[in-house]
Design an enzyme around this catalytic site. Structure first.
Site, PDB file in Angstrom:
ATOM      1  N   PHE A 239      37.009  57.502  53.887  1.00  0.00           N
ATOM      2  CA  PHE A 239      37.591  56.437  54.583  1.00  0.00           C
ATOM      3  C   PHE A 239      37.196  55.644  55.480  1.00  0.00           C
ATOM      4  O   PHE A 239      37.606  54.756  56.037  1.00  0.00           O
ATOM      5  CB  PHE A 239      38.974  57.147  54.951  1.00  0.00           C
ATOM      6  CG  PHE A 239      40.133  57.784  53.967  1.00  0.00           C
ATOM      7  CD1 PHE A 239      40.385  56.961  52.934  1.00  0.00           C
ATOM      8  CD2 PHE A 239      40.247  59.291  54.011  1.00  0.00           C
ATOM      9  CE1 PHE A 239      41.474  57.577  51.955  1.00  0.00           C
ATOM     10  CE2 PHE A 239      41.292  59.514  52.994  1.00  0.00           C
ATOM     11  CZ  PHE A 239      42.008  58.678  52.245  1.00  0.00           C
ATOM     12  N   SER A 270      35.899  56.932  44.999  1.00  0.00           N
ATOM     13  CA  SER A 270      36.260  56.534  46.002  1.00  0.00           C
ATOM     14  C   SER A 270      37.410  57.569  46.729  1.00  0.00           C
ATOM     15  O   SER A 270      37.878  58.582  45.924  1.00  0.00           O
ATOM     16  CB  SER A 270      37.098  55.411  45.917  1.00  0.00           C
ATOM     17  OG  SER A 270      38.291  55.413  45.536  1.00  0.00           O
ATOM     18  N   ASP A 271      37.578  57.804  47.854  1.00  0.00           N
ATOM     19  CA  ASP A 271      38.712  58.424  48.407  1.00  0.00           C
ATOM     20  C   ASP A 271      40.271  57.560  47.857  1.00  0.00           C
ATOM     21  O   ASP A 271      39.872  56.671  47.571  1.00  0.00           O
ATOM     22  CB  ASP A 271      38.977  58.775  49.752  1.00  0.00           C
ATOM     23  CG  ASP A 271      39.510  59.970  50.250  1.00  0.00           C
ATOM     24  OD1 ASP A 271      40.411  60.125  49.421  1.00  0.00           O
ATOM     25  OD2 ASP A 271      39.366  60.781  50.987  1.00  0.00           O
ATOM     26  N   TRP A 272      41.213  58.307  47.893  1.00  0.00           N
ATOM     27  CA  TRP A 272      42.423  57.783  47.482  1.00  0.00           C
ATOM     28  C   TRP A 272      42.698  56.270  48.216  1.00  0.00           C
ATOM     29  O   TRP A 272      42.972  56.387  49.510  1.00  0.00           O
ATOM     30  CB  TRP A 272      43.526  58.679  47.876  1.00  0.00           C
ATOM     31  CG  TRP A 272      45.058  58.355  47.226  1.00  0.00           C
ATOM     32  CD1 TRP A 272      45.732  57.207  47.738  1.00  0.00           C
ATOM     33  CD2 TRP A 272      45.696  58.911  46.339  1.00  0.00           C
ATOM     34  NE1 TRP A 272      46.841  57.119  47.237  1.00  0.00           N
ATOM     35  CE2 TRP A 272      46.958  58.189  46.105  1.00  0.00           C
ATOM     36  CE3 TRP A 272      45.468  59.838  45.370  1.00  0.00           C
ATOM     37  CZ2 TRP A 272      47.917  58.287  45.320  1.00  0.00           C
ATOM     38  CZ3 TRP A 272      46.304  60.291  44.852  1.00  0.00           C
ATOM     39  CH2 TRP A 272      47.689  59.504  44.235  1.00  0.00           C
ATOM     40  N   GLY A 273      42.590  55.373  47.477  1.00  0.00           N
ATOM     41  CA  GLY A 273      43.012  54.028  47.990  1.00  0.00           C
ATOM     42  C   GLY A 273      41.960  53.351  48.984  1.00  0.00           C
ATOM     43  O   GLY A 273      42.141  52.226  49.615  1.00  0.00           O
TER      44      GLY A 273
END
Ligand code: NOJ
Length: 711
Positions: A239, A270-273
């Site tokens: 992030f 990717s990380d979440w969002g």
């Protein structure tokens, strides 16, 4: 069509040829869909509130699987296999951080065990539980070196040291991925959060990180390199904004380092969002631009931003994304699926006895006990408890299975956890009489509760005071401005100490704590971390002396929150004896490597094969260690190097090797460190070039320092 003409379905054909064949059949839309991850099942993670997928597209590349029943997986997988044009299997990921159903200690605790083979074994058991439940891929290990215990996610990693993170990283990758990923008991690992997420400013989550190129190479990249070398199939981009270029849009880390230099063959999710969040970070004007940046930087799979599914085809049509890069990215995802054998075995079999198997439970108990750190045991010699008639178990954590399971407790079931109270009861009753009083909640108390606790303490011969943190005080999005326990718990400890009864404190937390005020109130203190399913049984093993404590801290305990960051491997100050805070000592309360035992270990004089050597020559240093006490015990020997004068300054000391062994009373064992100069005495520059400079080095082991000269 003859089966042999469908090359990509033929397991006897080399993987890359199968992928060539499959790619040649795929439309752009089908390719793009392989690069997206949605969710399936009931999302039980409060930080990732997103859609709970109902009707997922049959062409989707991946889901996060919020379930432990293979039936749901198989039903959706059937859609992918039978209702999509090409029958490409989906890959099912999940956050199996410290266990799936059998919950082991948090990673920070695991690191304090210094028992790499045990951690490797434990991750193989976790992998089996997960894979047999429908999970192909775990978002673990987290190997973010972390030096600020205000950051809740210190619980998920292996502490403040790059080498320790690297060693446990490689072990977990081996444990999860096993010998063959196509086995029904192994899963793909995911190194996260690439990279430098642990540098979170002031311990706040998701924020900007100021990371110099030198620190990136010195501190944050080495565990990732170890994981890639161990064969980790995937990574998760972070992030954090890494000094202006966010981790999810960072060409240098995602492509230049990972793909070009380290030759990683798997993919990055990717990380979440974290793709759409590039907009919040000021790196993209809108989601489309965010998708463009992320993709062109080398980020293959979009977890829940819906940037790739929405815009990637458009970006290709506009000529902003190259179709060669699209093919290369899809190839990486397909490669992982083929290595997992998903094309051949897309479905999960029925294994009703997969959870909490005896091997897993016994590893959970052993690892929990080995992770616990005896921080203090004063001259009253209260521990181990011996022949005690009346035991008062007091405190808000005593009966809390949630605190013991900790954050990211997978599919763990609270009722299956041995609480501290239960563990003590099982071990010490009926010989001892045991009474319980809560005394306080985690963050509030009443006069009545305090009075009941004091009464119970006055009745007892010894008080076991169970304090600590709620499970959600650490983990993701769980930063704290102070690492001291709440006032209510301090009040309880003060009241109990005032009774004059011997006090053993058991602390369950996901981070190092500020114990300056608590420390004088107890005769003995054991940090039990968040020890998992077998936590209470393991704590009783330590209290009773059935297991001799052997844990040593993998992360420093500061004296106060204001002393953060304080980590052992800092660089030298211009003035060695000045510049400290005026109001507290300059040392931490408990340093890295601190941990007591019920026996004593004496380190004899080290020997060195040759104190002068050349670059290409290896040097062996040995040290005899004797168990001089009356109990058997295990000792983790930590070997540090120091490079006192270098063209780029080095940390005052750096861990480079460790080993843990059991010693019987009176036994002497020789521990060995074979120094390979290129590996152990070199260092990176700010672009990762390896430098090895002749000169003086010191090897530090226990109380000894050995001087070496490289000519
Ligand atoms: C966000 C977390 O940062 C990451 O560690 C986790 O794997 C994903 N969510 C998926 O749950």
């Amino acid at each position: 069509m003859k089966p042999s003409t469908v090359l990509y379905k033929d397991a006897s054909v080399p993987v890359e040829i199968r992928i060539d064949d499959l790619l040649s059949r795929m439309t752009t839309h089908e390719k793009v869909m392989q690069l997206n991850q949605y969710t399936l099942g009931n999302n039980n993670n409060e930080n990732n509130v997103g859609e709970v997928a109902g009707e997922l597209p049959a062409e989707l590349g991946s889901v996060i699987y919020y379930n432990d029943n293979p039936d749901l997986r198989n039903a959706y997988q059937r859609r992918c296999m039978e209702e999509s044009r090409l029958g490409i299997p989906c890959i099912f990921g999940y956050d199996m951080i410290h266990g799936f159903r059998t919950i082991y200690p948090i990673s920070l605790g695991q690191a304090c065990s210094w028992n790499v083979p045990l951690v490797e074994r434990m991750t193989s058991y976790a992998a089996a539980e997960g894979r047999m439940s429908g999970v192909d891929w775990t978002f673990s290990p987290m190997i973010d070196v972390a030096r600020d215990p205000r950051w809740g996610r210190v619980s998920e990693g292996y502490g403040e040291d790059p080498y320790a993170n690297a060693a446990f990283c490689a072990a977990t990758v081996r444990g999860y991925q096993g010998k063959s990923l196509a086995d029904s008991t192994t899963i793909a690992a995911c190194l996260k959060h690439y990279v430098a997420y642990g540098a979170s400013e002031a311990g706040r989550d998701y924020v900007y990180t100021e990371v110099s190129p030198q620190t990136l190479w010195d501190t944050y990249l080495p565990p990732y390199k170890a994981g890639v070398d161990a064969g980790a199939l995937t990574l998760m981009s972070s992030f954090n904004d890494i000094s202006g270029i966010p981790g999810s849009a960072n060409y240098y880390t995602l492509t230049e380092i990972l793909k070009n230099r380290w030759k990683h063959k798997g993919f990055v999710v990717s990380d979440w969002g974290s793709i759409e969040q590039l907009v919040n970070q000021g790196n993209a004007a809108d989601k489309k631009e965010a998708g463009l940046r992320a993709f062109n930087s080398g980020l293959e799979m979009d977890m829940m931003s819906h940037a790739y599914d929405k815009y990637l085809e458009e970006l290709i049509d506009e000529g902003k994304v190259d179709s060669v890069l699209l093919d290369e990215s899809v190839r990486r995802v397909l490669r992982v699926k083929m290595l997992l054998g998903l094309f051949e075995k897309p479905y999960t079999g029925n294994h009703p006895d997969r959870f909490m198997r005896p091997d897993a439970l016994s590893a959970a108990r052993q690892l929990a006990a080995e992770s616990m750190v005896l921080l203090k045991n004063d001259s009253t010699g209260i521990l181990p408890l011996d022949g005690v008639g009346r035991i008062a178990v007091i405190g808000p954590v005593a009966k809390s299975s949630a605190s013991l399971q900790g954050s990211w407790n997978g599919r763990g079931v609270y009722d299956e956890t041995v609480t501290l109270y239960q563990g003590i009861l099982d071990r010490f009753a009926p010989e001892a009489e045991i009474r319980f009083a809560k005394g306080s909640d985690l963050d509030k108390t009443t006069e009545v509760e305090l009075a009941q606790a004091v009464d119970t303490a006055c009745w007892a011969d010894v008080v076991i005071l169970c304090l600590g943190e709620e499970r959600r005080w650490s983990g993701e999005n769980a930063s704290r401005s102070t690492i001291a326990l709440p006032e209510a718990q301090l009040q309880l400890a003060e009241k109990i100490a005032a009774t004059g009864k011997p006090v053993v404190m058991l602390l369950s937390s996901g981070r190092p704590l500020d114990l300056s005020q608590m420390e004088p109130l107890a005769n003995a203190i054991i940090e039990v971390w968040q020890p998992g399913t077998a936590g209470g049984a393991a704590a009783a093993d330590i209290l009773s002396g059935d297991v001799n404590p052997s844990g040593k801290l993998a992360m420093t305990f500061p004296r106060s929150t204001g002393q953060i960051p304080i980590y052992y491997n800092r660089r030298g100050s211009a003035r060695r004896h000045q510049g400290f805070y005026q109001d507290i000592p300059s040392t931490p309360l408990y340093p890295f490597g601190h941990g007591l035992s019920y026996t004593t270990f004496v380190y004899g004089e080290p020997s060195v094969s040759s104190s002068t050597f050349r670059k290409g020559e290896k040097v062996t240093v040995t040290v005899p260690v004797t168990n001089t006490g009356l109990r058997a015990g295990a000792e983790a020997v930590l070997w540090f190097i120091s490079d006192p004068a270098a063209s780029i300054t080095r940390p005052l000391m750096e861990l480079k090797h460790f080993e843990k062994r059991e010693l019987k009373p009176g036994e002497t064992t020789t521990f060995k460190f074979v120094i390979d100069p290129m590996k152990h005495l070199s260092f990176p520059d700010a672009d990762g070039n390896i430098i090895l400079e002749p000169g003086d080095f010191k090897i530090i082991v226990g109380p000894h320092t050995v001087n070496l000269v490289m000519e």
